[in-house]
Motif scaffolding. Structure first.
Motif, short mmCIF file in Angstrom:
data_model
loop_
_atom_site.label_atom_id
_atom_site.label_comp_id
_atom_site.label_asym_id
_atom_site.label_seq_id
_atom_site.Cartn_x
_atom_site.Cartn_y
_atom_site.Cartn_z
N MET A 159 0.86 -1.12 0.01
CA MET A 159 -0.04 -0.08 -0.01
C MET A 159 0.79 1.27 -0.17
SD MET A 159 -2.80 1.20 2.78
CE MET A 159 -1.77 1.78 3.96
N ILE A 160 0.52 2.24 -0.90
CA ILE A 160 1.36 3.61 -0.96
C ILE A 160 0.38 4.47 -0.72
CG2 ILE A 160 2.60 4.87 -2.24
CD1 ILE A 160 3.32 2.27 -4.22
N VAL A 161 0.62 5.33 0.37
CA VAL A 161 -0.02 6.62 0.59
C VAL A 161 0.56 7.95 0.41
CG1 VAL A 161 -1.25 7.72 2.50
CG2 VAL A 161 -1.40 5.25 2.84
N LYS A 162 0.07 8.68 -0.57
CA LYS A 162 0.59 10.16 -0.78
C LYS A 162 -0.36 11.34 -0.30
CE LYS A 162 2.70 8.29 -5.01
NZ LYS A 162 2.67 8.37 -6.25
N ILE A 163 0.39 12.22 0.39
CA ILE A 163 -0.41 13.24 1.07
C ILE A 163 -0.42 14.21 -0.13
CG2 ILE A 163 -0.71 14.80 2.90
CD1 ILE A 163 0.60 12.49 4.68
N ASN A 164 -1.59 15.01 -0.27
CA ASN A 164 -1.50 16.00 -1.40
C ASN A 164 -1.70 17.51 -0.56
OD1 ASN A 164 -1.13 14.07 -3.43
ND2 ASN A 164 -3.57 13.99 -3.56
N ASP A 165 -2.38 17.59 0.46
CA ASP A 165 -2.57 18.84 1.03
C ASP A 165 -3.01 18.52 2.50
OD1 ASP A 165 -3.41 21.65 1.14
OD2 ASP A 165 -5.29 21.24 0.54
N VAL A 166 -2.50 19.51 3.35
CA VAL A 166 -2.99 19.59 4.69
C VAL A 166 -3.24 20.77 5.06
CG1 VAL A 166 -1.94 19.13 7.15
CG2 VAL A 166 -1.32 17.69 5.18
N LYS A 167 -4.52 21.03 6.02
CA LYS A 167 -4.50 22.18 6.55
C LYS A 167 -4.98 22.28 8.07
CE LYS A 167 -7.03 23.59 2.20
NZ LYS A 167 -8.15 24.06 1.55
N SER A 168 -4.66 23.07 8.67
CA SER A 168 -5.01 23.08 10.18
C SER A 168 -5.61 24.48 10.49
CB SER A 168 -3.50 23.13 11.13
OG SER A 168 -3.77 23.27 12.62
N TYR A 169 -6.68 24.34 11.26
CA TYR A 169 -7.48 25.37 11.61
C TYR A 169 -7.36 25.70 13.18
CZ TYR A 169 -9.50 24.17 7.13
OH TYR A 169 -9.57 23.85 5.62
N ASP A 170 -6.99 26.74 13.70
CA ASP A 170 -6.89 27.07 15.08
C ASP A 170 -6.36 26.12 15.84
OD1 ASP A 170 -8.13 29.67 14.41
OD2 ASP A 170 -9.99 28.81 14.49
N GLY A 171 -5.33 25.25 15.50
CA GLY A 171 -4.67 24.14 16.06
C GLY A 171 -5.61 23.22 16.72
N PHE A 172 -6.91 23.09 16.27
CA PHE A 172 -7.73 21.88 17.00
C PHE A 172 -8.27 21.30 15.89
CE2 PHE A 172 -7.69 25.50 19.91
CZ PHE A 172 -7.38 24.64 21.22
N GLU A 173 -8.02 21.62 14.78
CA GLU A 173 -8.82 20.49 13.40
C GLU A 173 -7.46 20.51 12.68
OE1 GLU A 173 -12.31 22.35 11.87
OE2 GLU A 173 -12.62 23.51 13.60
N ARG A 174 -7.76 19.49 11.66
CA ARG A 174 -7.06 19.24 10.51
C ARG A 174 -7.80 18.38 9.34
NH1 ARG A 174 -2.81 14.16 12.00
NH2 ARG A 174 -4.62 12.72 12.95
N HIS A 175 -7.34 18.66 8.27
CA HIS A 175 -7.72 18.27 7.09
C HIS A 175 -6.73 17.86 6.18
CE1 HIS A 175 -10.74 17.56 3.89
NE2 HIS A 175 -9.89 18.04 3.01
N VAL A 176 -6.60 16.48 5.78
CA VAL A 176 -5.54 16.05 5.03
C VAL A 176 -6.27 15.30 3.71
CG1 VAL A 176 -3.97 14.47 4.98
CG2 VAL A 176 -4.21 15.45 6.90
#
Length: 94
Positions: free
Chosen positions: A1-18
């Motif tokens: 299995m190969i996982v590639k990360i394209n985009d990461v965002k953090s909001y106010d340090g309490f949330e993340r979206h990958v």
């Protein structure tokens, strides 16, 4: 299995979206997104217009996975995201 990360965002340090892709084998590559809110993460695979929650047994069945396989895939994607330095510790990324 190969996982590639394209985009990461953090909001106010309490949330993340990958966002990224996961290659299960040579023929099966899917987009995924991981969201963490208030310390709880969810991961969805995207197949065309359909999204499948890896923590939902019915969604896993629709995707051709057993519940255990869905949880195993969830854990592997989460480990890769964290190992790449996008660990979520409740207040900020490490």
């Amino acid at each position: 299995m190969i996982v590639k990360i394209n985009d990461v965002k953090s909001y106010d340090g309490f949330e993340r979206h990958v966002e990224g892709t996961v290659e299960l084998n040579d023929d099966n590559v899917y987009e995924f997104y991981l969201d963490t809110y208030d310390g709880f993460s969810s991961i969805h695979l995207i197949d065309g217009d359909a999204e499948f929650n890896l923590e939902d047994e019915d969604d896993c069945k629709k995707f051709g996975l057993t519940e255990d396989e869905g949880i195993e895939l969830f854990d592997e994607i989460l480990d890769v995201v964290n190992d790449k330095g996008y660990s979520f510790i409740g207040e900020d990324f490490e």
